[in-house]
Design a protein around this motif. Structure first.
Motif, PDB file in Angstrom:
ATOM      1  N   GLN A   2       0.823  -1.195   0.000  1.00 43.65           N
ATOM      2  CA  GLN A   2       0.000   0.000   0.000  1.00 43.65           C
ATOM      3  C   GLN A   2       0.863   1.254   0.000  1.00 43.65           C
ATOM      4  O   GLN A   2       1.823   1.369   0.759  1.00 43.65           O
ATOM      5  N   GLN A   3       0.538   2.205  -0.883  1.00 47.15           N
ATOM      6  CA  GLN A   3       1.295   3.436  -0.967  1.00 47.15           C
ATOM      7  C   GLN A   3       0.908   4.371   0.169  1.00 47.15           C
ATOM      8  O   GLN A   3      -0.260   4.517   0.506  1.00 47.15           O
ATOM      9  N   ILE A   4       1.931   4.993   0.774  1.00 47.48           N
ATOM     10  CA  ILE A   4       1.692   5.927   1.870  1.00 47.48           C
ATOM     11  C   ILE A   4       1.329   7.292   1.297  1.00 47.48           C
ATOM     12  O   ILE A   4       2.011   7.830   0.431  1.00 47.48           O
ATOM     13  N   LEU A   5       0.222   7.858   1.774  1.00 50.12           N
ATOM     14  CA  LEU A   5      -0.234   9.162   1.326  1.00 50.12           C
ATOM     15  C   LEU A   5       0.711  10.236   1.837  1.00 50.12           C
ATOM     16  O   LEU A   5       1.002  10.321   3.035  1.00 50.12           O
ATOM     17  N   LYS A   6       1.209  11.066   0.925  1.00 51.04           N
ATOM     18  CA  LYS A   6       2.120  12.157   1.291  1.00 51.04           C
ATOM     19  C   LYS A   6       1.337  13.466   1.370  1.00 51.04           C
ATOM     20  O   LYS A   6       0.708  13.876   0.403  1.00 51.04           O
ATOM     21  N   VAL A   7       1.374  14.078   2.548  1.00 49.90           N
ATOM     22  CA  VAL A   7       0.514  15.221   2.860  1.00 49.90           C
ATOM     23  C   VAL A   7       1.343  16.474   3.094  1.00 49.90           C
ATOM     24  O   VAL A   7       2.414  16.430   3.712  1.00 49.90           O
ATOM     25  N   GLY A  37      -3.566   8.785   8.192  1.00 50.11           N
ATOM     26  CA  GLY A  37      -2.440   7.905   8.482  1.00 50.11           C
ATOM     27  C   GLY A  37      -1.282   8.072   7.527  1.00 50.11           C
ATOM     28  O   GLY A  37      -0.382   7.229   7.485  1.00 50.11           O
ATOM     29  N   GLY A  38      -1.293   9.166   6.758  1.00 47.10           N
ATOM     30  CA  GLY A  38      -0.236   9.392   5.786  1.00 47.10           C
ATOM     31  C   GLY A  38       1.005  10.005   6.413  1.00 47.10           C
ATOM     32  O   GLY A  38       1.105  10.195   7.624  1.00 47.10           O
ATOM     33  N   SER A  39       1.950  10.346   5.551  1.00 44.52           N
ATOM     34  CA  SER A  39       3.197  10.968   5.974  1.00 44.52           C
ATOM     35  C   SER A  39       3.084  12.475   5.796  1.00 44.52           C
ATOM     36  O   SER A  39       2.806  12.963   4.699  1.00 44.52           O
ATOM     37  N   LEU A  40       3.297  13.224   6.880  1.00 39.55           N
ATOM     38  CA  LEU A  40       3.212  14.682   6.825  1.00 39.55           C
ATOM     39  C   LEU A  40       4.553  15.215   6.329  1.00 39.55           C
ATOM     40  O   LEU A  40       5.460  15.499   7.111  1.00 39.55           O
ATOM     41  N   VAL A  41       4.663  15.356   5.022  1.00 42.32           N
ATOM     42  CA  VAL A  41       5.922  15.736   4.396  1.00 42.32           C
ATOM     43  C   VAL A  41       6.228  17.213   4.597  1.00 42.32           C
ATOM     44  O   VAL A  41       7.361  17.607   4.886  1.00 42.32           O
ATOM     45  N   ARG A  42       5.218  18.088   4.430  1.00 46.86           N
ATOM     46  CA  ARG A  42       5.405  19.521   4.591  1.00 46.86           C
ATOM     47  C   ARG A  42       4.386  20.066   5.578  1.00 46.86           C
ATOM     48  O   ARG A  42       3.191  19.790   5.479  1.00 46.86           O
ATOM     49  N   LEU A  43       4.870  20.865   6.539  1.00 49.35           N
ATOM     50  CA  LEU A  43       4.017  21.574   7.488  1.00 49.35           C
ATOM     51  C   LEU A  43       4.509  23.016   7.523  1.00 49.35           C
ATOM     52  O   LEU A  43       5.424  23.362   8.268  1.00 49.35           O
ATOM     53  N   ASN A  44       3.922  23.861   6.702  1.00 52.31           N
ATOM     54  CA  ASN A  44       4.365  25.247   6.558  1.00 52.31           C
ATOM     55  C   ASN A  44       3.322  26.212   7.098  1.00 52.31           C
ATOM     56  O   ASN A  44       2.139  26.087   6.777  1.00 52.31           O
ATOM     57  N   ALA A 111       4.512  20.576  -4.346  1.00 47.01           N
ATOM     58  CA  ALA A 111       3.422  19.657  -4.690  1.00 47.01           C
ATOM     59  C   ALA A 111       3.905  18.443  -5.468  1.00 47.01           C
ATOM     60  O   ALA A 111       3.234  17.411  -5.497  1.00 47.01           O
ATOM     61  N   GLU A 112       5.077  18.559  -6.094  1.00 43.17           N
ATOM     62  CA  GLU A 112       5.620  17.455  -6.892  1.00 43.17           C
ATOM     63  C   GLU A 112       5.767  16.186  -6.056  1.00 43.17           C
ATOM     64  O   GLU A 112       5.650  15.070  -6.581  1.00 43.17           O
ATOM     65  N   LYS A 113       5.990  16.354  -4.749  1.00 42.80           N
ATOM     66  CA  LYS A 113       6.202  15.201  -3.882  1.00 42.80           C
ATOM     67  C   LYS A 113       5.047  15.003  -2.905  1.00 42.80           C
ATOM     68  O   LYS A 113       5.199  14.348  -1.875  1.00 42.80           O
ATOM     69  N   LEU A 114       3.880  15.558  -3.246  1.00 39.50           N
ATOM     70  CA  LEU A 114       2.718  15.457  -2.365  1.00 39.50           C
ATOM     71  C   LEU A 114       1.522  14.859  -3.095  1.00 39.50           C
ATOM     72  O   LEU A 114       1.361  15.033  -4.295  1.00 39.50           O
ATOM     73  N   ASP A 115       0.689  14.151  -2.337  1.00 42.01           N
ATOM     74  CA  ASP A 115      -0.569  13.618  -2.869  1.00 42.01           C
ATOM     75  C   ASP A 115      -1.758  14.468  -2.435  1.00 42.01           C
ATOM     76  O   ASP A 115      -2.744  14.596  -3.162  1.00 42.01           O
ATOM     77  N   LEU A 116      -1.662  15.035  -1.233  1.00 40.08           N
ATOM     78  CA  LEU A 116      -2.756  15.813  -0.643  1.00 40.08           C
ATOM     79  C   LEU A 116      -2.207  17.100  -0.059  1.00 40.08           C
ATOM     80  O   LEU A 116      -1.216  17.086   0.679  1.00 40.08           O
ATOM     81  N   LEU A 117      -2.841  18.215  -0.407  1.00 39.35           N
ATOM     82  CA  LEU A 117      -2.489  19.499   0.181  1.00 39.35           C
ATOM     83  C   LEU A 117      -3.692  20.021   0.957  1.00 39.35           C
ATOM     84  O   LEU A 117      -4.796  20.104   0.426  1.00 39.35           O
TER      85      LEU A 117
END
Length: 279
Positions: A2-7, A37-44, A111-117
């Motif tokens: 399962q792919q991890i959602l990048k947020v 349950g995804g990965s919080l890649v960016r928190l700005n 956004a290039e490395k994100l699935d959900l913003l």
């Protein structure tokens, strides 16, 4: 596998502060953004700082820097926008700390490395940014408080009122409020109202959950709770028209019913659609 959602989360802090989101809790916002349950890649978050005021007001400087440090401790990247002053031909001074461009550029580049913003703002200037992000395959959600652009609400993939998210904003007069427990104060909407009978049902989110789309409280996986409401409990400004408008945000106390296993609403008030708070 399962792919991890990048947020990624992008907070227009000044827009939020002036439109009802004063004292927003960044720890709760982080929990809300990570509910899938995804990965919080960016928190700005883009926060204004008045350098001139800081020179003259040590207390403002102390509080502002302490607040920024607290937000950082929750794992957020704080982008500080210095306030600028402009004087017009008549000598009137205006201040601006507009972060729109910075936030828009960062969202597009990252956004290039994100699935959900998740965009936390109400500013309609982000319409083109949202369209561009969606065209790149990203899901874009919006969280706002007051004065949220209706066009922006319609354009995004989903919209959430920050007033309805459990504990995202404190209940100022209930410092030990246990959201959702009998005796607590919560915010919700009216799901059904029968003017001729003088009663109806309110609905509030009882927990942060990935299933916020399951709005029927009768369903097992729904994170919502239904509350019986009698017209006698409505404040003067809460009319039948207000109750039948799904955009009306209501604040009320909940108690256990003495007739069944359900909940009843007391002291139902309308959360104003307009207004602001200052630092």
């Amino acid at each position: 596998m399962q792919q991890i959602l990048k947020v990624g989360v992008f907070v227009d802090a000044e827009n939020v502060r002036y439109n009802g989101g004063y004292q927003l809790r960044y720890d709760i916002l982080r929990m809300f953004a990570g509910r899938y349950g995804g990965s919080l890649v960016r928190l700005n978050t883009y926060i204004a700082f008045d350098q001139e005021r800081a020179k003259e007001d040590p207390e403002y400087k102390r509080r502002a820097l302490t607040y920024q440090q607290m937000v950082r401790e929750y794992g957020w990247k704080v982008i500080v926008k210095n306030v600028r002053r402009y004087t017009d031909d008549e000598g009137n001074v205006t201040t601006k700390a507009n972060a729109d461009l910075d936030m828009a550029v960062d969202a597009m580049l990252q956004a290039e490395k994100l699935d959900l913003l998740l965009m936390v703002t109400g500013d309609g200037d982000f319409l083109q940014v949202v369209t561009a992000l969606q065209d790149r395959g990203c899901r874009v959600e919006l969280l706002g408080f007051r004065n949220v652009s209706q066009e922006l609400r319609r354009l995004v993939d989903d919209y959430y009122s920050g007033f309805l998210i459990p504990d995202l904003l404190p209940i100022s007069y209930e410092p030990r409020n246990e959201w959702g427990a009998p005796g607590s104060c919560v915010r919700g909407v009216c799901s059904k109202w029968f003017p001729e009978k003088g009663y109806g049902f309110l609905r509030f989110i009882k927990r942060i959950d990935p299933n916020l789309w399951i709005i029927d409280p009768r369903l097992e996986d729904s994170p919502y709770e239904s509350v019986f409401c009698h017209a006698n409990e409505l404040a003067d400004e809460v009319t039948d028209e207000v109750m039948m408008n799904r955009d009306s945000i209501l604040e009320f106390y909940i108690e256990e019913s003495d007739k069944d296993d359900g909940l009843v609403a007391n002291n139902v008030r309308l959360v104003p659609s307009f207004g602001s708070n200052g630092l």
